[in-house]
Design a protein around this motif. Structure first.
Motif, PDB file in Angstrom:
ATOM      1  N   LYS A   1       0.811  -1.218   0.000  1.00 52.00           N
ATOM      2  CA  LYS A   1       0.000   0.000   0.000  1.00 52.00           C
ATOM      3  C   LYS A   1       0.844   1.267   0.000  1.00 52.00           C
ATOM      4  O   LYS A   1       0.350   2.335  -0.337  1.00 52.00           O
ATOM      5  N   ASP A   2       2.111   1.139   0.387  1.00 48.53           N
ATOM      6  CA  ASP A   2       2.993   2.308   0.392  1.00 48.53           C
ATOM      7  C   ASP A   2       3.100   2.930  -1.004  1.00 48.53           C
ATOM      8  O   ASP A   2       3.282   4.149  -1.128  1.00 48.53           O
ATOM      9  N   ILE A   3       2.993   2.094  -2.041  1.00 46.91           N
ATOM     10  CA  ILE A   3       3.113   2.593  -3.407  1.00 46.91           C
ATOM     11  C   ILE A   3       1.983   3.590  -3.702  1.00 46.91           C
ATOM     12  O   ILE A   3       2.218   4.693  -4.211  1.00 46.91           O
ATOM     13  N   GLY A   4       0.761   3.193  -3.373  1.00 44.63           N
ATOM     14  CA  GLY A   4      -0.381   4.067  -3.620  1.00 44.63           C
ATOM     15  C   GLY A   4      -0.311   5.353  -2.827  1.00 44.63           C
ATOM     16  O   GLY A   4      -0.762   6.407  -3.293  1.00 44.63           O
ATOM     17  N   ARG A   5       0.246   5.297  -1.617  1.00 42.07           N
ATOM     18  CA  ARG A   5       0.358   6.502  -0.799  1.00 42.07           C
ATOM     19  C   ARG A   5       1.506   7.400  -1.264  1.00 42.07           C
ATOM     20  O   ARG A   5       1.462   8.615  -1.093  1.00 42.07           O
ATOM     21  N   ALA A   6       2.533   6.783  -1.827  1.00 43.14           N
ATOM     22  CA  ALA A   6       3.707   7.553  -2.234  1.00 43.14           C
ATOM     23  C   ALA A   6       3.502   8.285  -3.555  1.00 43.14           C
ATOM     24  O   ALA A   6       4.085   9.359  -3.767  1.00 43.14           O
ATOM     25  N   ILE A   7       2.680   7.723  -4.434  1.00 43.92           N
ATOM     26  CA  ILE A   7       2.518   8.317  -5.769  1.00 43.92           C
ATOM     27  C   ILE A   7       2.039   9.769  -5.706  1.00 43.92           C
ATOM     28  O   ILE A   7       2.615  10.644  -6.370  1.00 43.92           O
ATOM     29  N   PRO A   8       0.971  10.110  -4.937  1.00 46.38           N
ATOM     30  CA  PRO A   8       0.551  11.516  -4.887  1.00 46.38           C
ATOM     31  C   PRO A   8       1.643  12.440  -4.340  1.00 46.38           C
ATOM     32  O   PRO A   8       1.790  13.581  -4.824  1.00 46.38           O
ATOM     33  N   LEU A   9       2.424  11.968  -3.367  1.00 42.19           N
ATOM     34  CA  LEU A   9       3.500  12.791  -2.816  1.00 42.19           C
ATOM     35  C   LEU A   9       4.585  13.033  -3.862  1.00 42.19           C
ATOM     36  O   LEU A   9       5.062  14.164  -4.044  1.00 42.19           O
ATOM     37  N   LEU A  10       4.959  11.960  -4.563  1.00 43.82           N
ATOM     38  CA  LEU A  10       5.983  12.096  -5.598  1.00 43.82           C
ATOM     39  C   LEU A  10       5.488  12.958  -6.757  1.00 43.82           C
ATOM     40  O   LEU A  10       6.257  13.733  -7.340  1.00 43.82           O
ATOM     41  N   ALA A  11       4.193  12.832  -7.083  1.00 45.93           N
ATOM     42  CA  ALA A  11       3.625  13.629  -8.176  1.00 45.93           C
ATOM     43  C   ALA A  11       3.639  15.118  -7.824  1.00 45.93           C
ATOM     44  O   ALA A  11       3.909  15.966  -8.685  1.00 45.93           O
TER      45      ALA A  11
END
Length: 280
Positions: free
Chosen positions: A191-201
């Protein structure tokens, strides 16, 4: 008495690569109707019990636009070199960026939202991907209407280059979707991937020519120049406002990479997602 014994095996076992690819395209073709029904179901569910409905898709780009217009007009940030009024420049940039980010995140979000169905019903997984693609096209069409309204409001003239805009926009969607498709199986496991994507974007937006043009010198300018989203945004915005293509050779390279990523991601998705669904 019937002595025939039927043995069930995993569908992809003992299948050659060509056979798997053939099955992928066959399932994609047969899942069009199911994908459309999933798309309609998701749209109704998304806007149910919502006052603003589809407008929520534009609040974030509009908020970013207003923020940077305020910073520019107040003198806190000095933005120069835009060939169109800055409010229009930043509005187009944020809208185009939101299209890319939505394309990047949709495969994972769409698969996560249907994992309960996937665990209970056997149906072509391509229908999930296709319904997500329908969603992107639908939201993008609404954004294009808003962009057209802004161009008319500021009296920005277009030329014949505007006819190439849909092709660059589609390449932007395809590029983002291909990356999203590739990371979806990993995102289903962690689930870390889904949470990290908006931050990285959010961080990556400032490494792209969204609210300002790329610099002329220095490390930051080089990063923006090498960023594959840069020619996509610049070309899209330029073609809409009477400008020219930005780095067309790089765009061709992005097209080739996108095709490769898409087919690798699709194959990875088809093989990995059923196994992951069983695990979770």
């Amino acid at each position: 008495m019937n002595d025939n014994i039927k043995i069930y095996e995993p569908s992809n076992r003992n299948k050659g690569f060509i056979s798997i690819i053939r099955d992928m395209f066959a399932d994609l073709f047969t899942s069009k109707d199911l994908a459309y029904r999933l798309f309609i179901r998701d749209r109704k569910a998304e806007y149910r019990q919502s006052i603003f409905g589809i407008l929520w898709a534009f609040f974030t780009p509009l908020a970013t636009t207003v923020t940077w217009i305020f910073l520019s007009s107040s003198g806190a940030v000095k933005i120069e070199g835009t060939h169109i009024p800055y409010p229009a420049f930043v509005f187009l940039g944020t809208m185009l960026w939101s299209v890319f980010v939505e394309s990047l995140t949709t495969p994972l979000l769409q698969t996560q939202s249907t994992k309960d169905i996937l665990a209970k019903v056997n149906f072509p997984k391509e229908s999930i991907l296709l319904s997500g693609f329908y969603k992107i096209l639908f939201n993008t069409a609404i954004k294009i209407i808003l962009i057209a309204a802004v161009l008319l409001f500021y009296g920005i003239k277009v030329n014949s280059g505007v006819f190439f805009f849909p092709f660059v926009l589609f390449l932007m969607i395809f590029f983002g979707y291909s990356i999203g498709l590739l990371i979806t199986p990993i995102g289903m496991l962690y689930k870390d991937i889904g949470r990290a994507i908006p931050l990285l974007a959010s961080f990556a937006m400032y490494l792209s020519p969204v609210v300002y043009k790329g610099g002329t010198a220095g490390t930051m300018a080089k990063i923006i120049e090498l960023n594959p989203v840069t020619p996509l945004i610049n070309s899209s915005r330029n073609l809409l406002t009477g400008g020219a293509w930005d780095n067309p050779i790089y765009l061709l390279g992005i097209l080739g990479v996108s095709i490769l990523l898409f087919f690798i991601g699709w194959l990875f998705y088809r093989i990995a997602v059923p196994i992951i669904i069983e695990r979770i």
